[in-house]
Structure formats: structure tokens, C-alpha cells
Design a protein around this motif. Structure first.
Motif: not given
Length: 329
Positions: A202-214
Motif C-alpha cells: 500500500p502507498h507505493v509511490r509510482p516509478v513514473f518520474r523517479t530520478v535515475h542517477h548515474s
């Protein structure tokens, strides 16, 4: 010692006879000393030390199947103290832990030097650094960091890529390959996406717009990888060229992997790492321990999975006050 002398008495040997035999073997004990031991209770510290030492020795015992000790032997004084507090010794002090670790011959792991594997991209056009060395978030899926490292095998190297969630430091996914190309780091990314999108929390933030850092390696700045990030709705973030501090959170995991799992004396190794399959077996064991059992100082000596469970419980309103204050800290 008293137990040994008692056993000899049951076999018909007098206390004096046993003590004489022990003295000839270099064990200085007299019948009077034995009787003094029998009439007095041992000091509380002696009893506590013995119990803790037994726990430390149990960690050092080699497993019958794998021939390896428990991974917890890698911990230093602070981490060992946290482990002991979670396993029956809540009031033990750091000084006692340090003293007993020295008696048990345990020193903890000392990290080695880092070897650079990043090949800089020739293309000067790349994403900006959105983290700016701020490697903390207040929820899962806000920011992921990624990197890869190498493991020497016969005839070359096996490369291992990891994707880590900054909130819990959990390793979401990994992938291995013999060529260090875009395809294999992309595989690790796809596995991380699958992991998060298939969690039933429950209450999982969607992956969409997650910052991907490398870092600025060519694998992460390639057109193919950039297009994949865009297609999946991830926001790219890349550190400056030649600066490991801009991706320090991922670099830390790489260092832990090399020192805790790959090093020759590692409790996760059963022999020579000859092939990529040997490396895969190693990674499977280490990642599971890292996520579910390894105590992380940056997480208040909790595990990544525990931190995420605490977060989900807090969001659902089922988190006890004590656990909520621990998560906030």
C-alpha cells in the motif's frame, strides 16, 4: 576446568591425581583452587563474557555445507554491537564488544582501494546532476542510483551492475555480463522497474518520474539508454566527469560488494571465481544478505527491507510509536 575434573572424579580419579596430571601438561591448577571454584559462583561479568564469546564463536564456525563462516563476521565493533543488541544482548556496551572481539580474534572488514571502471562518454550533451550529492530521500522510488563494477575471472572479467533505491539503500536489481556494454546495464534497469511495479504494497509511490542517477560512463549516456529512460518515465541525472563523489551512494555499494563478497577471504566465496556463473552465484547470496540481514549504519542499524516495511506500516497507520521514531531518525 571444574567440569573436566568432575568428569575424572566420576571415572574414579581423585581430585589431587587429576590436578597433578594437569600440571604436568602445563595447566596450573591445584586441588585447593578446584574446591574454591566449586564453592564460589562465577562473577556476573565472567558469565556474560562467556555467553557473548559463544555467540561470536558461533559466527566464526564454518558451515558444514558451504565451508564458510556467517557473513556477520565482516562487521566491526559498532556493527557487531548492533547485531548483538538484536540477538539477546540489548544492554551490551561498545567497549565490551571491542574487548571480546579481540579475544575471539575478530577485527571486522577493512575496505580496500577502489579501481576506476568508468569509461567517459565522448558526447558532451548529457543530463544535469539533479541530486547534487544529496543522497537521501523521504520515500521509496524518489531516486535510484546505479553503477557497475568488475570481478576478475579466468580469461577476463565479469561485470555486475546494481540499481539501488536511495531511501532504503535496497538493491532493487542487478545484472551480470562479460562485455561491459549498454545492454547489460539496461537489463539491470528493466529488472528494477519490474521489481517495483510488481510489489503489492500500500502507498507505493509510482516509478513514473523517479530520478535515475548515474555517473558519466558511456553505457549510461548512450542514446539507447537515454531513450529507455524516457520511454519508462524516469528522469535522468548524471554526475560530473571524473568525480566519484557525485555518485557516492552507488560507489559505496560497489565497494561493499568487492570487499564483502569478492575478496578472497569472503564468507560468500567457496573457491576460485572461474566463470561468470561463479560470480552470479556469489551475487545472489550477497544481495539477499545485503537486503534482508545486513545492518546498515546509515539506516540506524536496520536492514533495507526493514526500513521499507517501516515506511509502508507508517503510511498505513499501523506503525507503533517506537518504530515510527526510529524511522524518523
Amino acid at each position: 576446568m571444574t567440569e573436566f575434573i568432575d568428569q575424572q572424579r566420576e571415572r574414579g580419579y581423585a581430585v589431587q591425581q587429576t590436578c597433578v596430571a594437569l600440571n604436568t601438561q602445563g595447566v596450573k591448577v591445584s586441588a585447593r583452587t578446584y574446591r574454591s571454584w566449586k564453592s564460589k559462583e562465577p562473577a556476573p561479568r565472567v558469565v556474560t563474557d562467556a555467553i557473548v564469546l559463544n555467540a561470536l564463536h558461533d559466527l566464526q564456525k564454518l558451515d558444514e555445507k558451504t565451508g564458510r563462516p556467517k557473513p556477520e563476521v565482516l562487521g566491526g565493533r559498532r556493527k557487531m554491537r548492533a547485531w548483538l543488541q538484536r540477538n539477546g544482548f540489548p544492554d551490551i556496551s561498545k567497549h565490551v564488544v571491542g574487548r571480546l572481539m579481540r579475544i575471539a580474534g575478530m577485527k571486522g572488514l577493512v575496505r580496500g582501494r577502489r579501481t576506476t571502471t568508468t569509461i567517459r562518454s565522448k558526447d558532451k550533451i548529457r543530463a544535469k546532476d539533479l541530486l547534487n550529492r544529496n543522497f537521501s530521500t523521504d520515500a521509496p522510488n524518489k531516486a535510484w542510483v546505479t553503477d557497475f563494477t568488475y570481478v576478475p575471472i579466468r580469461g577476463g572479467f565479469a561485470y555486475v551492475s546494481f540499481v539501488i533505491d536511495l531511501f532504503s539503500r535496497r538493491i532493487l536489481s542487478w545484472a551480470s555480463s562479460t562485455p561491459d556494454d549498454t545492454e547489460f546495464v539496461e537489463e539491470a534497469l528493466q529488472l528494477a522497474l519490474w521489481q517495483r511495479r510488481n510489489e503489492r504494497k500500500p502507498h507505493v509511490r509510482p516509478v513514473f518520474r523517479t530520478v535515475h542517477h548515474s555517473d558519466a560512463g558511456s553505457e549510461y549516456t548512450s542514446r539507447r539508454y537515454t531513450q529507455t529512460l524516457a520511454a519508462e518515465g524516469l528522469v535522468p541525472s548524471i554526475g560530473t566527469i571524473g568525480d566519484a563523489y557525485d555518485n557516492a551512494a552507488a560507489e559505496t555499494v560497489m565497494g561493499l560488494f568487492k570487499n564483502e563478497a569478492v575478496a578472497k577471504e569472503s564468507p560468500f566465496r567457496t573457491g576460485v571465481l572461474a566463470t561468470e556463473s561463479d560470480v552470479v552465484e556469489l551475487v545472489v547470496d550477497w544481495v539477499h544478505w545485503y537486503n534482508f540481514d545486513r545492518l546498515h549504519s546509515t539506516l540506524g542499524y536496520c536492514t533495507p527491507v526493514e526500513i521499507e516495511e517501516l515506511y509502508y506500516d507508517e503510511m498505513s497507520g499501523s506503525l507503533p510509536d517506537e518504530a515510527a521514531s526510529k524511522l524518523a531518525a
